[in-house]
Design a protein around this motif. Sequence first.
Motif, PDB file in Angstrom:
ATOM      1  N   GLU A 114      23.904 -11.970  30.925  1.00  0.00           N
ATOM      2  CA  GLU A 114      24.678 -11.791  29.858  1.00  0.00           C
ATOM      3  C   GLU A 114      24.547 -10.069  29.698  1.00  0.00           C
ATOM      4  OE1 GLU A 114      25.175 -12.726  25.232  1.00  0.00           O
ATOM      5  OE2 GLU A 114      24.294 -14.163  26.483  1.00  0.00           O
ATOM      6  N   VAL A 117      26.180  -8.104  32.385  1.00  0.00           N
ATOM      7  CA  VAL A 117      27.907  -7.932  32.187  1.00  0.00           C
ATOM      8  C   VAL A 117      28.029  -7.054  31.004  1.00  0.00           C
ATOM      9  CG1 VAL A 117      29.800  -9.404  31.887  1.00  0.00           C
ATOM     10  CG2 VAL A 117      27.892 -10.173  33.076  1.00  0.00           C
ATOM     11  N   SER A 146      29.963 -12.691  37.647  1.00  0.00           N
ATOM     12  CA  SER A 146      30.308 -12.497  36.333  1.00  0.00           C
ATOM     13  C   SER A 146      30.915 -11.055  36.232  1.00  0.00           C
ATOM     14  CB  SER A 146      29.137 -12.688  35.247  1.00  0.00           C
ATOM     15  OG  SER A 146      29.029 -13.917  35.312  1.00  0.00           O
ATOM     16  N   THR A 150      34.838  -9.673  35.495  1.00  0.00           N
ATOM     17  CA  THR A 150      35.096  -8.666  34.445  1.00  0.00           C
ATOM     18  C   THR A 150      35.888  -7.535  34.770  1.00  0.00           C
ATOM     19  OG1 THR A 150      32.937  -9.260  33.272  1.00  0.00           O
ATOM     20  CG2 THR A 150      33.766  -7.235  32.790  1.00  0.00           C
TER      21      THR A 150
END
Length: 260
Positions: A114, A117, A146, A150
Motif C-alpha cells: 500500500e 503504491v 498494483s 494504477t
Amino acid sequence: MSFTRSFARKLRALKRLPICRSLMRLRYSYLSPGLHRKVFGIDFKNPLGLANGLDSHGEYVDELSIFGFSFIEIDGANTAAALSNVMTSTQNVVNAACINPAKMNSPVQEERTEMAVRSFSLLYDFVDMFVICTDGISSLPASMDSMLDTRIGYDTYKPVILKVLPETPEEDLEPVLKYCLLYGIDGVMVVPSLLEKVVSMVSDRIAVIAMGVNPTADEAAGMIERGASLIELDPAILQKGPGAVRNLLKGIDDVQLQSN
C-alpha cells in the motif's frame, strides 16, 4: 567526514550560486550526437545516469545534472521529501523515482504494498519514469501488479523499469524476465555480468540498462555494443572529481568513433 556528506555540503553551496552553476554546466557538459539516446520514448542526452544513494530525496537534482548525467535516480520511499524537491526542480535531467517495496517502513507485506503504491501515485505527475526494485519473482506480483494497475488510470504514460537487485537468485532471473515481457514492463536494470544473457532473453522487446558500475570508456562502450540502452553509474564515480562523467562520455564517444 564521509564522501557523501562532504559532497552534499558542496552541492548546498552550489544551490545558492546560480551563476556558478551555469558556468560549471558549461565546463562539465559533453554533448555529442553519437551519445544521444531515445529510450522509452524519452530523449536522453547521453547514456549515463546516476544511481540512487548520493541524493536520495532529489534535493540536488539540478546541481548534480551539472556533472553530465542524463538521468538521476531518487528514492521514492520518503515521498514527501522527494515530491517537494522534484516539484521545484528545473528539470535539466531526466528524473527516475526508485521504489523498493521491501524497504517500506512496515513489517506487514500488505502495508508495504500500500505504501509503495501510494508513493507511485503521488510522484506520478512529477517524475519522468519509475524504477521498481525486486530481489526475486516472489516479491513481484503483490506490489508491481498494483502499481501497473494504477498507471492505467493516468492520461500520461510513464515508463516502469524493473531493477533486478544483485541478490536475486539465479534461478529467478528467467521468471522475472518473463513477468516483465508479459505485464508490460518497459525496461530492466541488471548488473553487467548478466547483460548479454538478459539481452538475448528479451531481444528488442524491452530496454536493458546496465547498473551498479563505474566502467572505463572501453568497458562502457562495450556494454552499449552488447545491448545496454543506458548505463546507471554508482555515485562513487564523483570521487574521481567533478569532470569524471564528462571524461567518461568523451572516452565513450572516442571509442565509438574509432570503431565506425
